[in-house]
Design a protein around this motif. Structure first.
Motif, PDB file in Angstrom:
ATOM      1  N   UNK A  64       0.812  -1.229   0.000  1.00 61.97           N
ATOM      2  CA  UNK A  64       0.000   0.000   0.000  1.00 61.97           C
ATOM      3  C   UNK A  64       0.840   1.272   0.000  1.00 61.97           C
ATOM      4  N   UNK A  65       2.164   1.133   0.121  1.00 61.84           N
ATOM      5  CA  UNK A  65       3.009   2.323   0.241  1.00 61.84           C
ATOM      6  C   UNK A  65       3.151   3.065  -1.078  1.00 61.84           C
ATOM      7  N   UNK A  66       3.299   2.341  -2.192  1.00 67.98           N
ATOM      8  CA  UNK A  66       3.548   2.969  -3.483  1.00 67.98           C
ATOM      9  C   UNK A  66       2.251   3.592  -4.021  1.00 67.98           C
ATOM     10  N   UNK A  67       2.353   4.579  -4.887  1.00 66.38           N
ATOM     11  CA  UNK A  67       1.156   5.234  -5.445  1.00 66.38           C
ATOM     12  C   UNK A  67       0.256   4.265  -6.213  1.00 66.38           C
ATOM     13  N   UNK A  68      -0.943   4.739  -6.513  1.00 68.35           N
ATOM     14  CA  UNK A  68      -1.982   3.894  -7.103  1.00 68.35           C
ATOM     15  C   UNK A  68      -1.543   3.254  -8.410  1.00 68.35           C
ATOM     16  N   UNK A  69      -0.743   3.961  -9.203  1.00 72.28           N
ATOM     17  CA  UNK A  69      -0.362   3.421 -10.506  1.00 72.28           C
ATOM     18  C   UNK A  69       0.579   2.223 -10.400  1.00 72.28           C
ATOM     19  N   UNK A  70       1.046   1.913  -9.200  1.00 72.15           N
ATOM     20  CA  UNK A  70       1.895   0.746  -8.998  1.00 72.15           C
ATOM     21  C   UNK A  70       1.123  -0.437  -8.421  1.00 72.15           C
ATOM     22  N   UNK A  71      -0.085  -0.211  -7.946  1.00 71.76           N
ATOM     23  CA  UNK A  71      -0.850  -1.283  -7.320  1.00 71.76           C
ATOM     24  C   UNK A  71      -1.171  -2.369  -8.351  1.00 71.76           C
ATOM     25  N   UNK A  72      -0.878  -3.598  -8.001  1.00 74.91           N
ATOM     26  CA  UNK A  72      -1.152  -4.720  -8.889  1.00 74.91           C
ATOM     27  C   UNK A  72      -0.165  -4.896 -10.017  1.00 74.91           C
ATOM     28  N   UNK A  73       0.835  -4.024 -10.112  1.00 77.97           N
ATOM     29  CA  UNK A  73       1.870  -4.172 -11.134  1.00 77.97           C
ATOM     30  C   UNK A  73       2.768  -5.364 -10.814  1.00 77.97           C
ATOM     31  N   UNK A  74       3.475  -5.825 -11.829  1.00 77.16           N
ATOM     32  CA  UNK A  74       4.511  -6.834 -11.633  1.00 77.16           C
ATOM     33  C   UNK A  74       5.867  -6.134 -11.657  1.00 77.16           C
ATOM     34  N   UNK A  75       6.682  -6.407 -10.648  1.00 74.16           N
ATOM     35  CA  UNK A  75       8.071  -5.966 -10.670  1.00 74.16           C
ATOM     36  C   UNK A  75       8.945  -7.161 -11.055  1.00 74.16           C
ATOM     37  N   UNK A  76       9.866  -6.933 -11.987  1.00 77.01           N
ATOM     38  CA  UNK A  76      10.753  -7.990 -12.478  1.00 77.01           C
ATOM     39  C   UNK A  76      12.205  -7.553 -12.317  1.00 77.01           C
ATOM     40  N   UNK A  77      12.995  -8.385 -11.650  1.00 74.86           N
ATOM     41  CA  UNK A  77      14.437  -8.142 -11.536  1.00 74.86           C
ATOM     42  C   UNK A  77      15.134  -8.718 -12.759  1.00 74.86           C
ATOM     43  N   UNK A  78      15.909  -7.893 -13.437  1.00 78.32           N
ATOM     44  CA  UNK A  78      16.659  -8.339 -14.609  1.00 78.32           C
ATOM     45  C   UNK A  78      18.147  -8.381 -14.262  1.00 78.32           C
ATOM     46  N   UNK A  79      18.667  -9.588 -14.247  1.00 75.95           N
ATOM     47  CA  UNK A  79      20.031  -9.857 -13.797  1.00 75.95           C
ATOM     48  C   UNK A  79      21.077  -9.287 -14.748  1.00 75.95           C
ATOM     49  N   UNK A  80      20.745  -9.196 -16.024  1.00 74.80           N
ATOM     50  CA  UNK A  80      21.648  -8.602 -16.997  1.00 74.80           C
ATOM     51  C   UNK A  80      22.352  -9.622 -17.864  1.00 74.80           C
ATOM     52  N   UNK A  81      22.710  -9.180 -19.073  1.00 72.19           N
ATOM     53  CA  UNK A  81      23.305 -10.061 -20.078  1.00 72.19           C
ATOM     54  C   UNK A  81      24.725 -10.448 -19.703  1.00 72.19           C
ATOM     55  N   UNK A  82      25.145 -11.607 -20.231  1.00 71.22           N
ATOM     56  CA  UNK A  82      26.516 -12.062 -19.986  1.00 71.22           C
ATOM     57  C   UNK A  82      27.294 -12.257 -21.290  1.00 71.22           C
ATOM     58  N   UNK A 118      -3.919  -4.335 -16.489  1.00 70.47           N
ATOM     59  CA  UNK A 118      -5.338  -4.105 -16.290  1.00 70.47           C
ATOM     60  C   UNK A 118      -5.989  -5.481 -16.402  1.00 70.47           C
ATOM     61  N   UNK A 119      -6.226  -6.126 -15.256  1.00 65.20           N
ATOM     62  CA  UNK A 119      -6.629  -7.526 -15.282  1.00 65.20           C
ATOM     63  C   UNK A 119      -5.482  -8.364 -15.814  1.00 65.20           C
ATOM     64  N   UNK A 121      -4.539  -7.936 -18.998  1.00 63.18           N
ATOM     65  CA  UNK A 121      -4.058  -7.173 -20.141  1.00 63.18           C
ATOM     66  C   UNK A 121      -2.881  -6.298 -19.732  1.00 63.18           C
ATOM     67  N   UNK A 122      -1.797  -6.397 -20.480  1.00 65.46           N
ATOM     68  CA  UNK A 122      -0.605  -5.598 -20.185  1.00 65.46           C
ATOM     69  C   UNK A 122      -0.737  -4.236 -20.838  1.00 65.46           C
ATOM     70  N   UNK A 123      -0.632  -3.204 -20.022  1.00 62.15           N
ATOM     71  CA  UNK A 123      -0.805  -1.831 -20.498  1.00 62.15           C
ATOM     72  C   UNK A 123       0.522  -1.144 -20.772  1.00 62.15           C
ATOM     73  N   UNK A 124       1.569  -1.499 -20.006  1.00 60.30           N
ATOM     74  CA  UNK A 124       2.848  -0.802 -20.188  1.00 60.30           C
ATOM     75  C   UNK A 124       3.969  -1.626 -19.566  1.00 60.30           C
ATOM     76  N   UNK A 125       5.171  -1.314 -20.009  1.00 60.02           N
ATOM     77  CA  UNK A 125       6.389  -1.989 -19.558  1.00 60.02           C
ATOM     78  C   UNK A 125       7.442  -0.910 -19.393  1.00 60.02           C
ATOM     79  N   UNK A 126       7.803  -0.607 -18.128  1.00 58.05           N
ATOM     80  CA  UNK A 126       8.561   0.597 -17.826  1.00 58.05           C
ATOM     81  C   UNK A 126       9.764   0.301 -16.938  1.00 58.05           C
ATOM     82  N   UNK A 127      10.872   1.029 -17.131  1.00 58.27           N
ATOM     83  CA  UNK A 127      11.963   0.939 -16.161  1.00 58.27           C
ATOM     84  C   UNK A 127      11.513   1.508 -14.812  1.00 58.27           C
ATOM     85  N   UNK A 128      11.865   0.808 -13.741  1.00 57.86           N
ATOM     86  CA  UNK A 128      11.551   1.289 -12.395  1.00 57.86           C
ATOM     87  C   UNK A 128      12.820   1.689 -11.651  1.00 57.86           C
TER      88      UNK A 128
END
Length: 371
Positions: A284-302, A318-319, A321-328
């Motif tokens: 509940x700490x992050x703003x509304x636009x982050x609620x229900x989002x997926x956070x993904x850790x990207x380890x990086x290329x080798x 949105x349910x 349906x993927x609406x956006x994919x953004x750097x966090x």
């Protein structure tokens, strides 16, 4: 991490351990991490060698796996200042114990070929309970053998089994995700055609399994993408090794009939980004636009000619349906030099997000405070 930072860390490490100091804080350039407005990052724990998957106990103990280090850790924030001040090594010299999970008071730890349980662990610490062997029928090949684990809404323990290769057509249980009934020891194949999933979570409303999958190597800098996938039917096939993403034919293993089994990804994540740990954000700490989002850790290329990944990404939903994919969170990669590699994410009870880093031996805490 640059040579000066490594030297500084090594020089003060002994003093830091003796004085209870945070030694990595002197070396890690957290000021280089770029976050959206209102967010900040700080060190939650350092000297957690090769930190990988994290799990939180009922009493606030943070459990952390490792891969090359072979250790399992318990981290305790005894004064509740959002920084761990005690580290207990629960186990050493295990077989790539990257993944662990906490369930009904017990800690479960995954080696490549075994699952262990530490019963009632938080009430035992600092005494370490003797681990109980839960399951020992997993393949013992190290290549893509490390794993994340988690209990699902059905009460079963979900276990990915990676392909023992870059690309090959080995039989099940390789290249799959299993669900283990820890009482009967029976397994169910939940997903197949999965090259190497090192992160998954369950949709908070539908209960469906979503998972990251690392694409194969040696097809060039830009093919194929890592994937974010959704299991809508038990036993679904996700294409490996015959076809990648929606329709990229494998140059060695393409089979037109078997490729028809492929379930296209919900989202292509980029080639070679090494998408690992993921979690639906329910804090509940992050703003509304982050609620229900997926956070993904990207380890990086080798092995890409120019590096990519080394960041935490946000997938806006949105349910289903993927609406956006953004750097966090970005900044672990500076040009072609990286000083850290994010592995896993974990939401804390206060809504802050922890990020583990197996290169910097650190765990970060990302929090939000409006202006």
């Amino acid at each position: 991490m640059n040579n000066i930072s490594v030297l500084v860390k090594s020089l003060i490490c002994g003093l830091g351990l003796n004085l209870g100091m945070s030694v990595t804080a002197y070396a890690l350039p957290l000021e280089k991490i770029q976050l959206p407005d209102g967010f900040s990052i700080e060190l939650y724990a350092d000297n957690v060698k090769n930190a990988r998957q994290m799990a939180l106990g009922d009493n606030g103990t943070l459990f952390v796996g490792s891969r090359r280090a072979g250790n399992v850790y318990a981290l305790i924030d005894s004064n509740k200042d959002n920084q761990a001040d005690q580290q207990i090594i629960l186990a050493k010299d295990l077989f790539l114990p990257s993944g662990l999970t906490f369930h009904d008071g017990d800690l479960y730890v995954a080696e490549v070929d075994k699952i262990w349980r530490y019963n009632d662990i938080e009430n035992s610490l600092p005494t370490i309970p003797k681990p109980e062997l839960v399951y020992d029928k997993l393949p013992n090949k190290a290549h893509h053998g490390w794993k994340n684990i988690k209990f699902g809404p059905d009460g079963k323990l979900y276990i990915p089994i990676g392909a023992p290769c870059n690309v090959c057509d080995d039989p099940l249980p390789y290249s799959s995700i299993l669900a283990l009934d820890i009482e009967t020891k029976q397994t169910t194949t939940i997903a197949q055609g999965v090259r190497n999933s090192v992160g998954f979570d369950f949709h908070p409303k539908t209960g469906e399994l979503w998972f990251t999958d690392n694409g194969r190597d040696m097809m060039g800098d830009d093919l194929p993408d890592d994937e974010l996938n959704r299991v809508s039917q038990e036993g679904q096939h996700f294409g490996f090794p015959y076809v990648h993403n929606a329709d990229i034919k494998d140059p060695e293993f393409y089979d037109a009939e078997k490729a028809k089994l492929n379930t296209p990804p919900e989202l292509n994540l980029g080639a070679h980004v090494a998408a690992l740990g993921m979690e639906f954000y329910l804090g509940k700490q992050f703003p509304a636009e982050y609620q229900g989002s997926i956070f993904i850790a990207q380890h990086g290329s080798w092995n890409r000619s120019s590096k990519v990944g080394y960041r935490v990404m946000q997938v806006v939903l949105d349910g289903n349906k993927i609406k956006d994919y953004l750097p966090f969170a970005t900044g672990w990669l500076q040009g072609e030099q990286s000083w850290g590699r994010p592995v896993a994410v974990l939401t804390m009870p206060d809504g802050a997000l922890l990020v583990s880093d197996d290169a910097a031996d650190a765990i970060y805490r990302i929090s939000y405070q409006p202006d």
